[in-house]
Design a protein around this motif. Structure first.
Motif, short mmCIF file in Angstrom:
data_model
loop_
_atom_site.label_atom_id
_atom_site.label_comp_id
_atom_site.label_asym_id
_atom_site.label_seq_id
_atom_site.Cartn_x
_atom_site.Cartn_y
_atom_site.Cartn_z
N GLU A 43 0.83 -1.21 0.00
CA GLU A 43 0.00 0.00 0.00
C GLU A 43 0.87 1.26 0.00
O GLU A 43 0.61 2.21 -0.74
CB GLU A 43 -0.91 0.02 1.25
N LEU A 44 1.90 1.25 0.85
CA LEU A 44 2.80 2.40 0.91
C LEU A 44 3.49 2.61 -0.43
O LEU A 44 3.53 3.73 -0.96
CB LEU A 44 3.84 2.20 2.02
N ALA A 47 1.00 3.90 -2.96
CA ALA A 47 0.57 5.28 -2.69
C ALA A 47 1.63 6.28 -3.16
O ALA A 47 1.32 7.31 -3.75
CB ALA A 47 0.29 5.46 -1.20
N LEU A 48 2.91 5.96 -2.92
CA LEU A 48 4.00 6.85 -3.33
C LEU A 48 4.13 6.90 -4.84
O LEU A 48 4.30 7.96 -5.44
CB LEU A 48 5.33 6.39 -2.71
N THR A 50 1.76 6.13 -7.12
CA THR A 50 0.59 6.75 -7.73
C THR A 50 0.62 8.26 -7.55
O THR A 50 0.35 9.01 -8.49
CB THR A 50 -0.70 6.17 -7.10
N LEU A 51 0.95 8.71 -6.35
CA LEU A 51 0.99 10.15 -6.10
C LEU A 51 1.95 10.81 -7.07
O LEU A 51 1.60 11.79 -7.73
CB LEU A 51 1.44 10.44 -4.67
N ILE A 55 0.33 13.04 -9.92
CA ILE A 55 0.22 14.32 -9.23
C ILE A 55 -0.23 15.41 -10.21
O ILE A 55 0.19 15.45 -11.36
CB ILE A 55 1.57 14.72 -8.60
N ILE A 64 -1.62 21.49 -4.87
CA ILE A 64 -1.78 20.09 -5.28
C ILE A 64 -3.27 19.76 -5.31
O ILE A 64 -4.00 20.11 -4.39
CB ILE A 64 -1.05 19.15 -4.30
N ASP A 66 -6.44 16.96 -7.20
CA ASP A 66 -6.73 15.81 -8.07
C ASP A 66 -7.48 16.24 -9.32
O ASP A 66 -7.74 15.43 -10.20
CB ASP A 66 -7.54 14.75 -7.30
N LEU B 7 -4.94 11.68 -3.38
CA LEU B 7 -3.68 10.97 -3.63
C LEU B 7 -2.65 11.37 -2.60
O LEU B 7 -1.91 10.54 -2.06
CB LEU B 7 -3.14 11.30 -5.03
N LEU B 8 -2.59 12.67 -2.31
CA LEU B 8 -1.65 13.18 -1.32
C LEU B 8 -2.01 12.64 0.07
O LEU B 8 -1.15 12.17 0.81
CB LEU B 8 -1.69 14.71 -1.32
N ARG B 10 -3.60 9.96 0.86
CA ARG B 10 -3.30 8.52 0.97
C ARG B 10 -1.81 8.30 1.22
O ARG B 10 -1.42 7.52 2.09
CB ARG B 10 -3.74 7.82 -0.32
N ALA B 11 -0.97 9.02 0.46
CA ALA B 11 0.48 8.85 0.62
C ALA B 11 0.92 9.26 2.03
O ALA B 11 1.72 8.58 2.66
CB ALA B 11 1.23 9.67 -0.44
N GLU B 14 -0.27 6.60 4.59
CA GLU B 14 0.54 5.37 4.56
C GLU B 14 1.91 5.63 5.19
O GLU B 14 2.41 4.82 5.96
CB GLU B 14 0.71 4.88 3.12
N MET B 15 2.50 6.76 4.85
CA MET B 15 3.83 7.08 5.37
C MET B 15 3.78 7.24 6.89
O MET B 15 4.73 6.86 7.59
CB MET B 15 4.32 8.37 4.71
N VAL B 30 6.70 13.43 1.96
CA VAL B 30 5.98 13.24 0.69
C VAL B 30 6.16 14.47 -0.21
O VAL B 30 6.40 14.32 -1.41
CB VAL B 30 4.49 12.94 0.97
#
Ligand SMILES: [Zn+2]
Ligand SMILES: [Zn+2]
Lengths: 205, 205
Positions: A43-44, A47-48, A50-51, A55, A64, A66, B7-8, B10-11, B14-15, B30
């Protein structure tokens, strides 16, 4: 540091490229992930990935987002006559958190810092000047942190727009000098927006 | 914390599941990645994903390894008559770094800790006892950190193997009580391996 596994070494090396994360901390974090269910690492990682690959920055304010235009810029209840100029998205989040501001933002993406090789062209300054020239902006609030780089950036922008019919202000310096916005408590920050002072007056103080 | 991008968010979420990484630190990390070339995020993501899905533990010592048997266990110049019992891979790395030990390791994967719900069956203890019962091991060196959990774990293992013909020792306590091995300097740690004392004697001190 000698590793018993290339896979482990690679993960630690990549992790330790993050600011403030040394090799030992990176190893601790990676070993923690190994002790958790596989889904957490996946997941981590996703997520990184995909972001970074999906972005998107708001076409109007460079926040930032979506979507092509962010939720703040597309909110009809907010006025585009007042623009709050900030360094990065953390400042937007900090000010939004105060619920004290109903205008829009302009995210510069940093501060002018010759020491770090960051000049005006590396920042979203031109699009801000264009907004002012277009004539709809009545006030610019400079909300950069009160560091030397912040002051330099404010002044650089001010010179570009001083001949246009726009009021410039800075947020009230209840915020201690040298402090970053994101570490300021909500009440102080909210009040400093409400009590903002004309930018020219701030130069004399 | 309100995010302008899912997206941000989620990242960051997770982090921030990593130990010692709060939401603010996660956001800072991030955003740092967003300011770096895309390849850095993709490399980090891939390294974490690959490590977790392809991770392998040495069948003999349970150390992290890219092969079925790790380089230490498969080194013909090392003796399998002496086994150093450690908590995790960081301890293996710390002791290897001293170049003071030519035996093999046994990585328990933790310490017995009822408070954290970790019992003997959650650790690689049975396979260690089996090694001793097989008769090739002449000495076990307990090299867990000198915490209460470390002492409990040492003693638990000791009771399982005390009737077999094996010498038990603990690394010399030049290491300050309560300290973790990985934070001990190489010289102290190397010397504590050489000056190890019989485990039974350590119980009396
Ligand atoms: Zn926007
Ligand atoms: Zn091994």
């Amino acid at each position: 540091m000698e590793f018993s596994s290339k896979l482990l070494e690679r993960a630690v090396n990549e992790m330790s490229q993050l600011p403030g994360i040394g090799k030992r901390t990176a190893l601790r974090l990676v070993l923690h992930l190994l002790g958790q269910p596989e889904s957490q690492s996946l997941e981590l990682a996703d997520a990184l990935k995909t972001l970074r690959s999906e972005i998107n920055f708001c076409k109007k304010c460079h926040n930032i987002s979506d979507h092509a235009i962010c939720e703040i810029c597309s909110n009809p209840h907010r006025t585009e006559e007042i623009i709050c100029v900030v360094e990065d998205i953390r400042d937007v989040m900090a000010i939004e958190n105060t619920s004290s501001f109903r205008g829009l933002y302009h995210v510069l993406g940093g501060k002018i810092s010759p020491m770090d090789g960051i000049g005006p062209n590396d920042l979203n300054i031109e699009s801000l000047v264009e907004k002012v020239k277009a004539g709809n902006v009545k006030e610019l609030i400079f909300a950069l942190g009160s560091t030397m780089e912040g002051d330099t950036t404010n002044f650089y922008i001010y010179r570009q727009i001083q001949d246009y019919d726009v009021v410039t202000s800075t947020i009230a310096r209840g915020i201690s000098v040298g402090n970053e916005l994101e570490y300021t408590d909500e009440i102080t920050l909210g009040r400093s927006i409400i009590n903002r002072i004309p930018f020219v007056a701030s130069l004399k103080s």
